[in-house]
Design a protein around this motif. Sequence first.
Motif, PDB file in Angstrom:
ATOM      1  N   ALA A   1       2.528   2.039  -3.577  1.00 15.50           N
ATOM      2  CA  ALA A   1       1.176   1.914  -4.187  1.00 15.50           C
ATOM      3  C   ALA A   1       0.977   3.701  -4.188  1.00 15.50           C
ATOM      4  O   ALA A   1       1.158   4.370  -5.614  1.00 15.50           O
ATOM      5  N   LYS A   2       1.569   4.074  -3.326  1.00 13.17           N
ATOM      6  CA  LYS A   2       1.032   5.878  -2.469  1.00 13.17           C
ATOM      7  C   LYS A   2       2.633   6.239  -3.174  1.00 13.17           C
ATOM      8  O   LYS A   2       2.032   7.671  -3.344  1.00 13.17           O
ATOM      9  N   THR A   3       3.509   5.785  -3.007  1.00 12.68           N
ATOM     10  CA  THR A   3       4.579   6.724  -3.021  1.00 12.68           C
ATOM     11  C   THR A   3       4.973   6.892  -4.456  1.00 12.68           C
ATOM     12  O   THR A   3       4.698   6.155  -5.387  1.00 12.68           O
ATOM     13  N   ASP A   4       5.609   7.455  -5.351  1.00 12.76           N
ATOM     14  CA  ASP A   4       5.866   8.355  -6.438  1.00 12.76           C
ATOM     15  C   ASP A   4       6.961   8.002  -7.103  1.00 12.76           C
ATOM     16  O   ASP A   4       8.140   7.335  -6.026  1.00 12.76           O
ATOM     17  N   LYS A   5       6.449   7.418  -7.551  1.00 12.32           N
ATOM     18  CA  LYS A   5       7.837   6.483  -9.008  1.00 12.32           C
ATOM     19  C   LYS A   5       8.976   7.094  -9.526  1.00 12.32           C
ATOM     20  O   LYS A   5       8.973   8.299  -9.872  1.00 12.32           O
TER      21      LYS A   5
ATOM     22  N   TRP B   1       1.207  -1.152   0.006  1.00 11.42           N
ATOM     23  CA  TRP B   1       0.467  -0.244   0.494  1.00 11.42           C
ATOM     24  C   TRP B   1       0.681   1.598   0.132  1.00 11.42           C
ATOM     25  O   TRP B   1       0.367   2.485  -0.488  1.00 11.42           O
ATOM     26  N   VAL B   2       1.856   1.499   0.384  1.00 13.03           N
ATOM     27  CA  VAL B   2       2.308   2.639   1.197  1.00 13.03           C
ATOM     28  C   VAL B   2       3.075   2.544  -0.690  1.00 13.03           C
ATOM     29  O   VAL B   2       3.700   3.958  -0.499  1.00 13.03           O
TER      30      VAL B   2
END
Length: 183
Positions: free
Chosen positions: A178-182, A175-176
Amino acid sequence: MADKKPWAETTFERNLFRARWLMAPFYLGLVAALVMLLVVFVRELIYYVPQAFIVGEGHMGSDGAILAILSLVDLSLAGNLLLIVLYSGYENFVSKLDLDENHVDRPPWMGSVDFSGLKMKLIASIVAISAIYLLKSFMNIGKPGHPLDEAGLMWAVIIHLTFVASGVLLAVMDWVAAKTDKH
């Protein structure tokens, strides 16, 4: 004009890419493991079914039936786990399965389970298998021929809770991520 890669580098990269096929025997081995699991499932089924029809001494009671069903469900979950690892692993690491996308028997998750999804399905199956083992252990408490092993039960609970906590932590990490910018 773009620089062309040296021949040695191109050859090395192509051979490195072809090395993924070294995983194919592993997946063939998992097919053999699935056959082994099927043999054990059928053997268990042949053992339990006649007991359900015995009347009188040696008959299967409701607890025995529940334990038998849990054993069969446990084996089924292990088989499902093998299939998920087999299909997803092969498609993610070796080659896409050349099947018609709209084939009526094609599972909807096939071809869409990435490594993160595979990891979550794997831990969920392990938690379910562990829970079934734990339930069977608790149902045997106080039955003849099943002495109470407090230390064994304690470790089974600890191991199960470790699997549950691992699953929750993996889900939180995904989840973290997925929320983090690539980058």
